[in-house]
Design an enzyme around this catalytic site. Structure first.
Site, PDB file in Angstrom:
ATOM      1  N   ARG A 186       0.840  -1.199   0.000  1.00  0.00           N
ATOM      2  CA  ARG A 186       0.000   0.000   0.000  1.00  0.00           C
ATOM      3  C   ARG A 186       0.880   1.256   0.000  1.00  0.00           C
ATOM      4  NH1 ARG A 186      -1.835   0.761   4.386  1.00  0.00           N
ATOM      5  NH2 ARG A 186      -1.169  -1.095   5.517  1.00  0.00           N
ATOM      6  N   TYR A 204      -1.465  -3.620  -6.894  1.00  0.00           N
ATOM      7  CA  TYR A 204      -1.205  -4.379  -5.675  1.00  0.00           C
ATOM      8  C   TYR A 204      -2.347  -4.361  -4.656  1.00  0.00           C
ATOM      9  CZ  TYR A 204       1.250  -6.812  -2.111  1.00  0.00           C
ATOM     10  OH  TYR A 204       1.601  -7.765  -1.200  1.00  0.00           O
ATOM     11  N   LYS A 218      -9.681  -2.658   1.373  1.00  0.00           N
ATOM     12  CA  LYS A 218      -9.441  -1.491   2.226  1.00  0.00           C
ATOM     13  C   LYS A 218     -10.247  -0.271   1.774  1.00  0.00           C
ATOM     14  CE  LYS A 218      -6.328  -3.909   4.367  1.00  0.00           C
ATOM     15  NZ  LYS A 218      -6.384  -4.295   5.752  1.00  0.00           N
ATOM     16  N   HIS A 259     -10.693  -2.734  11.200  1.00  0.00           N
ATOM     17  CA  HIS A 259      -9.560  -3.545  10.735  1.00  0.00           C
ATOM     18  C   HIS A 259      -9.317  -4.645  11.774  1.00  0.00           C
ATOM     19  CE1 HIS A 259      -5.050  -3.505   9.284  1.00  0.00           C
ATOM     20  NE2 HIS A 259      -5.756  -4.400   8.641  1.00  0.00           N
ATOM     21  N   SER A 267      -1.399  -3.708  10.322  1.00  0.00           N
ATOM     22  CA  SER A 267      -1.002  -4.573   9.215  1.00  0.00           C
ATOM     23  C   SER A 267       0.243  -5.378   9.569  1.00  0.00           C
ATOM     24  CB  SER A 267      -0.728  -3.719   7.977  1.00  0.00           C
ATOM     25  OG  SER A 267      -1.879  -2.959   7.671  1.00  0.00           O
ATOM     26  N   CYS A 289       0.694  -7.619  11.835  1.00  0.00           N
ATOM     27  CA  CYS A 289       0.937  -7.730  13.279  1.00  0.00           C
ATOM     28  C   CYS A 289       0.172  -8.883  13.912  1.00  0.00           C
ATOM     29  CB  CYS A 289       0.600  -6.421  13.970  1.00  0.00           C
ATOM     30  SG  CYS A 289       1.805  -5.122  13.612  1.00  0.00           S
ATOM     31  N   ASP A 323      -9.211 -10.017   8.695  1.00  0.00           N
ATOM     32  CA  ASP A 323      -8.738  -8.659   8.381  1.00  0.00           C
ATOM     33  C   ASP A 323      -9.777  -7.568   8.616  1.00  0.00           C
ATOM     34  OD1 ASP A 323      -6.449  -7.130   7.404  1.00  0.00           O
ATOM     35  OD2 ASP A 323      -7.633  -6.709   5.610  1.00  0.00           O
ATOM     36  N   ARG A 333       2.299 -12.140  -0.501  1.00  0.00           N
ATOM     37  CA  ARG A 333       0.978 -12.542   0.016  1.00  0.00           C
ATOM     38  C   ARG A 333       0.437 -13.765  -0.705  1.00  0.00           C
ATOM     39  NH1 ARG A 333      -1.585  -8.898   4.090  1.00  0.00           N
ATOM     40  NH2 ARG A 333       0.045  -7.350   4.374  1.00  0.00           N
TER      41      ARG A 333
HETATM   42  P1  GTP Z   1      -2.484  -7.675   7.384  1.00  0.00           P
HETATM   43  O1  GTP Z   1      -2.965  -8.762   6.475  1.00  0.00           O
HETATM   44  O2  GTP Z   1      -1.339  -6.899   6.805  1.00  0.00           O
HETATM   45  O3  GTP Z   1      -3.556  -6.754   7.873  1.00  0.00           O
HETATM   46  O4  GTP Z   1      -1.790  -8.326   8.649  1.00  0.00           O
HETATM   47  P2  GTP Z   1      -2.113  -9.415   9.765  1.00  0.00           P
HETATM   48  O5  GTP Z   1      -2.342  -8.683  11.046  1.00  0.00           O
HETATM   49  O6  GTP Z   1      -3.117 -10.407   9.341  1.00  0.00           O
HETATM   50  O7  GTP Z   1      -0.694 -10.071   9.852  1.00  0.00           O
HETATM   51  P3  GTP Z   1      -0.232 -11.568  10.048  1.00  0.00           P
HETATM   52  O8  GTP Z   1      -1.106 -12.365  10.954  1.00  0.00           O
HETATM   53  O9  GTP Z   1       0.011 -12.152   8.722  1.00  0.00           O
HETATM   54  O10 GTP Z   1       1.149 -11.257  10.814  1.00  0.00           O
HETATM   55  C1  GTP Z   1       2.335 -11.424  10.229  1.00  0.00           C
HETATM   56  C2  GTP Z   1       3.521 -11.256  11.152  1.00  0.00           C
HETATM   57  O11 GTP Z   1       3.225 -11.307  12.548  1.00  0.00           O
HETATM   58  C3  GTP Z   1       4.500 -12.377  10.893  1.00  0.00           C
HETATM   59  O12 GTP Z   1       5.771 -11.817  10.897  1.00  0.00           O
HETATM   60  C4  GTP Z   1       4.273 -13.298  12.068  1.00  0.00           C
HETATM   61  O13 GTP Z   1       5.393 -14.087  12.328  1.00  0.00           O
HETATM   62  C5  GTP Z   1       4.017 -12.311  13.178  1.00  0.00           C
HETATM   63  N1  GTP Z   1       3.242 -12.883  14.291  1.00  0.00           N
HETATM   64  C6  GTP Z   1       1.954 -13.281  14.278  1.00  0.00           C
HETATM   65  N2  GTP Z   1       1.568 -13.731  15.490  1.00  0.00           N
HETATM   66  C7  GTP Z   1       2.657 -13.609  16.297  1.00  0.00           C
HETATM   67  C8  GTP Z   1       2.887 -13.900  17.672  1.00  0.00           C
HETATM   68  O14 GTP Z   1       2.026 -14.349  18.408  1.00  0.00           O
HETATM   69  N3  GTP Z   1       4.143 -13.630  18.160  1.00  0.00           N
HETATM   70  C9  GTP Z   1       5.114 -13.108  17.362  1.00  0.00           C
HETATM   71  N4  GTP Z   1       6.306 -12.867  17.909  1.00  0.00           N
HETATM   72  N5  GTP Z   1       4.934 -12.833  16.054  1.00  0.00           N
HETATM   73  C10 GTP Z   1       3.722 -13.073  15.537  1.00  0.00           C
HETATM   74  C1  SPV Z   2      -2.923  -4.572   5.164  1.00  0.00           C
HETATM   75  O1  SPV Z   2      -1.933  -3.943   4.742  1.00  0.00           O
HETATM   76  O2  SPV Z   2      -3.462  -4.300   6.266  1.00  0.00           O
HETATM   77  C2  SPV Z   2      -3.466  -5.703   4.398  1.00  0.00           C
HETATM   78  C3  SPV Z   2      -2.931  -5.965   3.050  1.00  0.00           C
HETATM   79  O3  SPV Z   2      -4.357  -6.373   4.881  1.00  0.00           O
HETATM   80  S1  SPV Z   2      -3.589  -4.907   1.819  1.00  0.00           S
HETATM   81  O4  SPV Z   2      -4.793  -5.513   1.306  1.00  0.00           O
HETATM   82  O5  SPV Z   2      -2.576  -4.775   0.760  1.00  0.00           O
HETATM   83  O6  SPV Z   2      -3.894  -3.616   2.391  1.00  0.00           O
HETATM   84 MN    MN Z   3      -5.035  -5.580   6.881  1.00  0.00          MN
END
Ligand code: GTP
Ligand code: SPV
Ligand code: MN
Length: 600
Positions: free
Chosen positions: A85, A213, A222, A242, A264, A266, A293, A383
């Site tokens: 983004r 993207y 979004k 979110h 994002s 996290c 999400d 992704r």
């Molecule tokens: P978006 O799709 O971007 O909105 O993000 P999301 O919040 O769905 O992110 P996602 O769950 O894919 O998180 C990705 C990152 O968080 C990776 O680097 C994971 O390893 C890390 N992660 C997720 N859960 C944990 C946790 O419980 N502990 C730690 N240390 N890292 C975590």
């Molecule tokens: C985010 O960045 O929070 C996502 C991926 O979930 S995107 O759809 O590219 O915004």
């Molecule tokens: Mn997101």
């Protein structure tokens, strides 16, 4: 009509209803501006998808992966400067600048239209324009909303088909309802200097140019389901957030639903699909995934908040996804998946850092021979796009038109220091302040520096379609007679120790924290009161089987008064940045806690 369009089944709608007339008029207007060679109305069917995929395979947009290990799965390599983004190019164009607020980039609507229409002028010459009717949310849910995305990217069509309820049923609902969000998208020249993502909330419209993207191009996600929807939700009395949504089923067979906002990359996808630690699994605990999400929720007749996931698929972060960290995600993406910007092995299997297998990537995300000294095999924001139905923990309740009742709302960020593992807000007003005060270190999900702490209220900094001060007031307004609001918590899975390593094991073990929250909801556990909220009584949070260092126990469950005083100074400055518009109730809550922190 060009050759590709002739291969596709014709799906031109009739012109009976007045909405369809409005839709047809808009399509004609957009076609007159963009001048496509052909127009294809998407029906969302299998034949259409097969034809699109075949065309994309033929022109190299998609690369077929190993059919034995990854059936019907594809790799897409985006333009190397179009991988995330672009927040600095994302605008909310309201007539009044203050309505968009300091949290958004803004341009007057007329100027914005003029600027982006100049880019759209003739941009689809030689291309097919795809018309994608879609529904965000179960097709028969009163909480769902529809939109139509026009795009010149078949990759966007293939992704929208996975991420939304796309095609004929959505078109029928649009005809019935009479309203839809208009989204116009072109990849343009994929030139970062000719790129804008513009939102016109008062016109229920989106214009996106120059990026193919994810969040920039899949306009249902979004742009519609957060920025436009948050604006609509404010006037209609609901929330567009979110947040992931999950169900926690205990050994007695009761399920509590939790919604959680993390910025994002996290941990939303991870938490939404969590596999309980062994002892919990044996005892009969189970996690049900509703969404990873986005969450739309509104008060039901009983005063509780009911939530739906407006999406139908996952656009999840690939790096770090392994059998160990997220087995449900890994199982989901074994077939029928589009991978974007991952590496690939010599025999055509997708690969990324942290995949945890013994394969070796031959080619990196840019299509060059992999050399770890040059770049990682997978882009950090690579992704996967996959249907939610493929997820082993997918809940049948995700299709419930009424949504699921929410027992707890969880806010959380990526905080290496200060913030404890979990604390509970005293009441709704305090909970709104906890959400409004969220901070997190930036990630690769948006272009720009990674690892910089910034305020990201409710994980909505990049996504709230209006002034944060008004948004916080809207959140506060849910606290009214008859409301049975969820409890509000804050978590931090990312606390680091002196050695720079994460102190909490995270992932499956996060269920321990969720169990404690549910005990709190049921009145079965106490708290240690501190100015920032209630911390767990350590014996009441099940840590059995975990090896936690002395340091980990001390800081994960500790309260650092001096550190929080400094944090609250920063939060106060942040709130003040919104001037008089910031609700007095929120500032009073801040003042009360600031006073307690000072020991008065
Ligand atoms: P978006 O799709 O971007 O909105 O993000 P999301 O919040 O769905 O992110 P996602 O769950 O894919 O998180 C990705 C990152 O968080 C990776 O680097 C994971 O390893 C890390 N992660 C997720 N859960 C944990 C946790 O419980 N502990 C730690 N240390 N890292 C975590
Ligand atoms: C985010 O960045 O929070 C996502 C991926 O979930 S995107 O759809 O590219 O915004
Ligand atoms: Mn997101």
């Amino acid at each position: 009509m060009n050759a590709r369009t002739k291969d596709l089944p014709a799906a031109t709608p009739g012109t009976s209803g007045s909405t369809l007339q409005a839709l047809n008029d808009w399509i004609a207007e957009v076609a007159a501006l963009t001048r496509p060679d052909a127009i294809h109305w998407c029906d969302g069917g299998d034949a259409e998808n097969a034809a699109l995929i075949a065309a994309m395979e033929a022109d190299g947009t998609l690369i077929r992966l190993n059919e034995d290990t990854n059936p019907r799965s594809w790799l897409h390599r985006s333009h190397p400067e179009d991988v995330a983004r672009v927040e600095h190019l994302t605008l909310v164009c309201t007539p009044d600048r203050d309505e968009a607020g300091p949290n958004n980039h803004w341009m007057p609507p007329a100027e914005a239209h003029a600027k982006i229409d100049a880019l759209f002028d003739g941009c689809m010459r030689g291309r097919t324009m795809y018309v994608i009717p879609y529904c965000m949310g179960p097709i028969d849910s009163p909480l769902s909303r529809c939109g139509v995305e026009v795009t010149d990217s078949p990759y966007v069509v293939a992704n929208m088909r996975i991420m939304t309820r796309m095609g004929a049923p959505a078109l029928a609902r649009i005809e019935r309802e009479g309203t839809f969000v208009k989204g116009l998208h072109s990849i343009g020249e994929l030139d970062p200097s000719r790129r804008w993502i513009m939102h016109f909330p008062h016109e229920l419209s989106i214009k996106s140019y120059g990026s193919g993207y994810g969040g920039n191009a899949l306009l249902g996600k979004k742009c519609h389901a957060l920025r436009i929807a948050s604006h609509q939700a404010r006037s209609e009395g609901w929330l567009a957030e979110h947040m992931l949504i999950l169900g926690v089923e205990n050994p007695q067979g009761e399920t509590h639903y939790i919604a959680a906002a993390f910025p994002s990359a996290c941990g939303k996808t991870n938490l939404a699909m969590l596999i309980p630690p062994e002892g919990y699994r044996e005892a009969g605990w189970k996690i049900w995934t509703i969404g990873d999400d986005i969450c739309w929720m509104r008060p039901g007749p009983d005063g509780r908040l009911y939530a739906i996931n407006p999406e139908a698929g996952f656009f999840g972060v690939a790096p770090g996804t392994s059998k160990k960290s997220n087995p449900n995600a890994l199982a989901s993406i074994q077939a029928d998946t589009i991978f974007t910007n991952v590496g690939v092995t010599a025999d055509g299997q997708p690969w990324w850092e942290g995949i945890g297998n013994d394969q070796v990537p031959a080619t990196d995300w840019r299509g060059e021979p992999h050399d770890p000294a040059v770049r990682p095999a997978a882009h950090p924001n690579s992704r996967f796009t996959v249907s939610a139905r493929r997820c082993p923990s997918w809940s049948p309740m995700a299709e419930d038109p009424q949504g699921v009742p929410i027992s707890a709302i969880v806010f959380g960020g990526r905080r290496a220091s200060l913030v404890p593992l979990v604390f509970e807000a005293r009441d709704w007003t305090h909970g709104v302040l906890v959400g409004a005060s969220m901070g997190s270190e930036t990630t690769a999900a948006a272009t720009g520096a990674v690892g910089v702490m910034r305020r990201d209220p409710m994980a909505m900094k990049p996504f709230c379609g209006y002034n944060f001060a008004d948004y916080f007031a809207h959140w506060l307004s849910f606290d009214k007679p008859g409301a049975k609001l969820p409890k509000v918590f804050h978590v931090n899975w990312f606390r680091k120790g002196a050695a720079g390593r994460f102190l909490w094991p995270g992932f499956g073990d996060n269920l321990r924290v969720l169990e404690w929250m549910i005990d709190r909801v049921k009145g079965k556990a106490g708290v240690v009161e501190t100015p920032i909220g209630g911390l767990p009584v350590q014996e009441e949070l099940d840590l059995e089987g975990l090896v936690l260092s002395e340091e980990a126990r001390r800081v994960l469950f500790g309260f650092d008064r001096e550190g929080w005083q400094a944090e609250f100074d920063g939060i106060g400055e942040f709130l003040d940045g919104y001037g008089e518009r910031m609700p007095a109730r929120l500032k009073a809550e801040w003042g009360r806690i600031q006073g307690e922190l000072q020991g008065s």
